[in-house]
Design a protein around this motif. Structure first.
Motif, PDB file in Angstrom:
ATOM      1  N   LEU A 214      -4.701  -1.025   0.565  1.00  0.00           N
ATOM      2  CA  LEU A 214      -5.507  -1.096   1.786  1.00  0.00           C
ATOM      3  C   LEU A 214      -6.435   0.115   1.973  1.00  0.00           C
ATOM      4  CD1 LEU A 214      -6.349  -2.654   4.292  1.00  0.00           C
ATOM      5  CD2 LEU A 214      -4.419  -1.610   5.510  1.00  0.00           C
ATOM      6  N   PRO A 215      -5.936   1.341   1.830  1.00  0.00           N
ATOM      7  CA  PRO A 215      -6.857   2.479   2.042  1.00  0.00           C
ATOM      8  C   PRO A 215      -8.067   2.455   1.106  1.00  0.00           C
ATOM      9  CG  PRO A 215      -4.579   3.245   2.024  1.00  0.00           C
ATOM     10  CD  PRO A 215      -4.545   1.793   1.641  1.00  0.00           C
ATOM     11  N   SER A 216      -7.867   2.170  -0.169  1.00  0.00           N
ATOM     12  CA  SER A 216      -9.013   2.156  -1.084  1.00  0.00           C
ATOM     13  C   SER A 216      -9.922   0.964  -0.805  1.00  0.00           C
ATOM     14  CB  SER A 216      -8.549   2.169  -2.541  1.00  0.00           C
ATOM     15  OG  SER A 216      -7.710   1.076  -2.801  1.00  0.00           O
ATOM     16  N   ALA A 217      -9.354  -0.135  -0.351  1.00  0.00           N
ATOM     17  CA  ALA A 217     -10.183  -1.293  -0.001  1.00  0.00           C
ATOM     18  C   ALA A 217     -11.045  -0.970   1.226  1.00  0.00           C
ATOM     19  CB  ALA A 217      -9.309  -2.519   0.261  1.00  0.00           C
ATOM     20  N   ILE A 218     -10.458  -0.264   2.181  1.00  0.00           N
ATOM     21  CA  ILE A 218     -11.226   0.118   3.378  1.00  0.00           C
ATOM     22  C   ILE A 218     -12.381   1.025   2.976  1.00  0.00           C
ATOM     23  CG2 ILE A 218     -11.154   1.496   5.513  1.00  0.00           C
ATOM     24  CD1 ILE A 218      -8.320   0.430   5.972  1.00  0.00           C
ATOM     25  N   GLU A 219     -12.064   1.967   2.103  1.00  0.00           N
ATOM     26  CA  GLU A 219     -13.091   2.906   1.672  1.00  0.00           C
ATOM     27  C   GLU A 219     -14.235   2.178   0.960  1.00  0.00           C
ATOM     28  OE1 GLU A 219     -11.449   6.328  -0.499  1.00  0.00           O
ATOM     29  OE2 GLU A 219     -13.402   6.353  -1.518  1.00  0.00           O
ATOM     30  N   LEU A 220     -13.858   1.287   0.063  1.00  0.00           N
ATOM     31  CA  LEU A 220     -14.879   0.516  -0.645  1.00  0.00           C
ATOM     32  C   LEU A 220     -15.696  -0.326   0.327  1.00  0.00           C
ATOM     33  CD1 LEU A 220     -16.244  -0.750  -3.145  1.00  0.00           C
ATOM     34  CD2 LEU A 220     -14.279  -2.305  -3.325  1.00  0.00           C
ATOM     35  N   ASN A 221     -14.991  -0.972   1.244  1.00  0.00           N
ATOM     36  CA  ASN A 221     -15.686  -1.837   2.181  1.00  0.00           C
ATOM     37  C   ASN A 221     -16.676  -1.042   3.045  1.00  0.00           C
ATOM     38  OD1 ASN A 221     -15.869  -4.607   3.063  1.00  0.00           O
ATOM     39  ND2 ASN A 221     -15.197  -3.840   5.039  1.00  0.00           N
ATOM     40  N   ASN A 222     -16.225   0.114   3.522  1.00  0.00           N
ATOM     41  CA  ASN A 222     -17.128   0.930   4.339  1.00  0.00           C
ATOM     42  C   ASN A 222     -18.377   1.308   3.563  1.00  0.00           C
ATOM     43  OD1 ASN A 222     -15.413   0.787   6.462  1.00  0.00           O
ATOM     44  ND2 ASN A 222     -14.460   2.796   6.101  1.00  0.00           N
TER      45      ASN A 222
ATOM     46  N   ALA B  64      -8.141  -7.381   4.016  1.00  0.00           N
ATOM     47  CA  ALA B  64      -7.412  -6.268   4.616  1.00  0.00           C
ATOM     48  C   ALA B  64      -5.981  -6.678   4.958  1.00  0.00           C
ATOM     49  CB  ALA B  64      -8.145  -5.778   5.866  1.00  0.00           C
ATOM     50  N   LEU B  65      -5.824  -7.850   5.561  1.00  0.00           N
ATOM     51  CA  LEU B  65      -4.478  -8.274   5.945  1.00  0.00           C
ATOM     52  C   LEU B  65      -3.607  -8.548   4.729  1.00  0.00           C
ATOM     53  CD1 LEU B  65      -5.480 -10.554   8.940  1.00  0.00           C
ATOM     54  CD2 LEU B  65      -3.979  -8.562   9.098  1.00  0.00           C
ATOM     55  N   SER B  66      -4.199  -9.090   3.677  1.00  0.00           N
ATOM     56  CA  SER B  66      -3.351  -9.373   2.530  1.00  0.00           C
ATOM     57  C   SER B  66      -2.973  -8.083   1.803  1.00  0.00           C
ATOM     58  CB  SER B  66      -3.987 -10.405   1.597  1.00  0.00           C
ATOM     59  OG  SER B  66      -5.148  -9.893   1.044  1.00  0.00           O
ATOM     60  N   TRP B  67      -3.870  -7.089   1.810  1.00  0.00           N
ATOM     61  CA  TRP B  67      -3.463  -5.792   1.242  1.00  0.00           C
ATOM     62  C   TRP B  67      -2.339  -5.181   2.059  1.00  0.00           C
ATOM     63  CZ3 TRP B  67      -3.722  -4.596  -3.415  1.00  0.00           C
ATOM     64  CH2 TRP B  67      -4.872  -4.696  -4.196  1.00  0.00           C
TER      65      TRP B  67
ATOM     66  N   ASP C 273       0.887  -4.107   0.103  1.00  0.00           N
ATOM     67  CA  ASP C 273       1.145  -2.668  -0.038  1.00  0.00           C
ATOM     68  C   ASP C 273       2.601  -2.306   0.243  1.00  0.00           C
ATOM     69  OD1 ASP C 273      -1.415  -2.149  -0.739  1.00  0.00           O
ATOM     70  OD2 ASP C 273      -1.996  -1.112   1.109  1.00  0.00           O
ATOM     71  N   LYS C 274       3.169  -2.953   1.246  1.00  0.00           N
ATOM     72  CA  LYS C 274       4.559  -2.614   1.603  1.00  0.00           C
ATOM     73  C   LYS C 274       5.493  -2.977   0.459  1.00  0.00           C
ATOM     74  CE  LYS C 274       4.072  -2.376   6.471  1.00  0.00           C
ATOM     75  NZ  LYS C 274       3.013  -3.364   6.836  1.00  0.00           N
ATOM     76  N   ILE C 275       5.168  -4.038  -0.233  1.00  0.00           N
ATOM     77  CA  ILE C 275       6.012  -4.434  -1.365  1.00  0.00           C
ATOM     78  C   ILE C 275       5.806  -3.469  -2.534  1.00  0.00           C
ATOM     79  CG2 ILE C 275       6.478  -6.287  -3.018  1.00  0.00           C
ATOM     80  CD1 ILE C 275       5.439  -8.221  -0.785  1.00  0.00           C
ATOM     81  N   SER C 276       4.547  -3.146  -2.809  1.00  0.00           N
ATOM     82  CA  SER C 276       4.355  -2.247  -3.957  1.00  0.00           C
ATOM     83  C   SER C 276       4.919  -0.861  -3.696  1.00  0.00           C
ATOM     84  CB  SER C 276       2.905  -2.200  -4.440  1.00  0.00           C
ATOM     85  OG  SER C 276       2.010  -2.272  -3.399  1.00  0.00           O
ATOM     86  N   GLN C 277       4.901  -0.435  -2.434  1.00  0.00           N
ATOM     87  CA  GLN C 277       5.521   0.876  -2.149  1.00  0.00           C
ATOM     88  C   GLN C 277       6.997   0.883  -2.555  1.00  0.00           C
ATOM     89  OE1 GLN C 277       4.388   1.380   1.964  1.00  0.00           O
ATOM     90  NE2 GLN C 277       2.288   1.757   1.271  1.00  0.00           N
ATOM     91  N   VAL C 278       7.692  -0.168  -2.214  1.00  0.00           N
ATOM     92  CA  VAL C 278       9.111  -0.234  -2.581  1.00  0.00           C
ATOM     93  C   VAL C 278       9.261  -0.278  -4.107  1.00  0.00           C
ATOM     94  CG1 VAL C 278      11.207  -1.643  -2.448  1.00  0.00           C
ATOM     95  CG2 VAL C 278       9.767  -1.341  -0.421  1.00  0.00           C
TER      96      VAL C 278
END
Ligand code: BG6
Length: 490
Positions: free
Chosen positions: A154-162, A441-444, A448-453
């Motif tokens: 999500l953070p990198s997607a936000i950055e790219l999107n911006n 954004a919502l799907s990331w 993300d929560k799954i990949s963190q684990v």
């Protein structure tokens, strides 16, 4: 209506996607009269190439996909090439001059499509330059088509999107999810909303569970470098799998416009129950293929593939149980499963209906088979409905029968057609079958929560499925816990 005209710039024009999908798709559009007579394509890539060498490579890739056609000679004359340095303004200025000249020559009305079909690390840089070097100053429309991955999380997607949004408005950004271009994925909506016999049953009163499988036979091939940082969760679940789920679960839109459909899909993502910590372990299974030696044909395990770490923790398989916490779906698990090096190449959706309240046909059969609606997305396209009926002469016994509709697609290569459809949609300005930022954004945030684990814990049991099988045992157990099993997808 008249076909829209546009200058299409393909960044990554010497790459695999351009050759295998984009050029053949453009040609098919041309063949079907869906390309305006005023069209022009600029291939952009780093390597030095003359226009004519580029045109020859375009011809070759079209011939590989479509065979030889006499009109190809003429078709490829509309292709030009620009050797590009993505970080150098002067290279963009030269590209702009070429584009402006061609715009005048072909009377393209200042319409421009920028298609980024290349390494994602340059998406932001290119968008910056397109604006700062004036390539987006046009009289007509400007649109950015962008391939996955849209960010890494999500953070990198936000950055790219911006960054993209500095140069393009949201409605000018066309995020490709090629599954949304597939005939039968588009058909999910039609099957649901054009049939009186499905939509009334399409809820937790009548559906017991839904299973979405996308299995592949191929491994990671030459893409180890990308895949090591991605894994099946980011590569397939974040986009294709969740998009199919959204189409299956959304409410009927008020109208079939892109805004209405998107807003219904977004609601599904918002209702998707997010999983954290222990819940990830209970609801998601990761797998990695190991070597196999069936019929004396040795197949590499994932860890033996080029560019893959010998102790890689990357998943090549994911199965998960999704909970959509809303009125329609509460209590109905949606199971998803996808992986590399599985037994078969197949994408299918199985909707399993609940059992009837009482079975009158116990005499010969132990239990009735549940009604199933199967949506075949690939390689075969169609729908099957499994019912129970009496076989002739066999009274008191209900036997499953299958009603089959096969959507005899023009040919069995579904994917280039997906691109053909998506390119055409983009030229017409129809963004329905592209991923909107809110969906991404919502799907990331879910993924993300799954990949963190997963990233914080080495998967000790990897590799845990043999190449050529349907995945690890834990994926079967995931359904068994709820009293279900995966329906075969062949
Ligand atoms: C791509 C993934 O998005 O989809 C690939 O990056 C995957 O890893 C492909 O193989 C599958 O697409 P299809 O159309 O062949 O099912």
């Amino acid at each position: 209506s008249e076909n829209p005209t546009a200058l299409i710039m393909i960044f990554g024009a010497t790459g695999d996607l351009a050759k295998r999908k984009l050029f053949p798709s453009l040609y098919r559009l041309f063949k079907r009269g869906k390309l305006s007579e005023r069209y022009c394509i600029i291939g952009v890539a780093r390597r030095e190439l003359t226009n004519s060498a580029f045109q020859e490579s375009v011809r070759q890739s079209i011939e590989e996909a479509e065979g030889h056609h006499d009109d190809l000679n003429e078709f490829i004359t509309h292709f030009y090439y620009h050797s590009h340095d993505v970080t150098d303004s002067s290279s963009y200025l030269a590209l702009k001059t070429l584009a402006n000249d061609l715009d005048t020559h072909y009377q393209l009305e200042g319409n421009r499509i920028f298609y980024l079909a290349m390494a994602p690390e340059f998406f932001g840089t290119i968008a910056d330059h397109l604006k700062s070097d004036g390539l987006t100053d046009v009289d007509g429309f400007k649109r950015l088509v962008i391939e996955k991955p849209f960010g890494h999380d999500l953070p990198s997607a936000i950055e790219l999107n911006n960054r993209l949004r500095q140069a393009f408005a949201e409605e000018e950004v066309y995020r490709i999810d090629h599954y949304l271009g597939k005939e039968m994925v588009q058909n999910i909506e039609v099957i649901r909303f054009a049939n009186a016999i499905f939509e009334p049953l399409w809820n937790n009163r009548y559906i017991s569970n839904i299973q979405v499988t996308s299995s592949e036979v191929l491994g990671v091939e030459e893409r180890g470098r990308y895949y090591e940082n991605s894994g099946a969760l980011r590569d397939m679940v974040q986009n294709h799998m969740l998009q199919m789920v959204a189409l299956l679960a959304m409410e009927p839109p008020i109208k079939l416009t892109d805004e209405e459909i998107r807003s219904e899909k977004v609601k599904v993502f918002r209702a998707l129950k997010s999983l954290e910590g222990e819940a990830v372990k209970e609801n998601f299974v990761r797998g990695q293929y190991g070597p196999s030696n069936k019929n004396n044909e040795p197949i590499n395990g994932y860890r033996q593939e080029p560019m893959v770490k010998a102790d890689s923790n990357t998943e090549t398989f994911v199965a998960g149980k999704l909970i959509i916490d809303n009125f329609r779906w509460a209590g109905v698990p949606i199971f998803i499963r996808t992986g590399k090096k599985m037994a078969t190449k197949s994408t299918k959706i199985v909707v399993q209906f609940k059992d009837i309240p009482m079975n009158l046909y116990y005499q010969h059969e132990k239990t009735l088979n549940p009604n199933l609606l199967v949506i075949h997305i690939q390689p075969d396209e169609g729908i099957s409905l499994y019912l129970n009926a009496q076989k002739s002469g066999d009274t008191m016994n209900a036997t499953p029968v299958k009603l089959n509709f096969s959507n005899n697609s023009v040919d069995h290569m579904n994917t280039p057609e997906a691109y053909e459809r998506l390119l055409y949609d983009c030229m017409r300005g129809d963004a329905t079958n592209f991923a909107h930022w809110d969906e991404v954004a919502l799907s990331w945030s879910f993924v993300d929560k799954i990949s963190q684990v997963w990233e914080n814990q080495q998967a000790e049991q990897f590799p845990n499925y043999e190449a050529g099988t349907m995945g690890p045992k834990a994926a079967d157990e995931l359904l068994e816990k709820d009293g279900f099993h995966w329906w075969p997808v062949e």
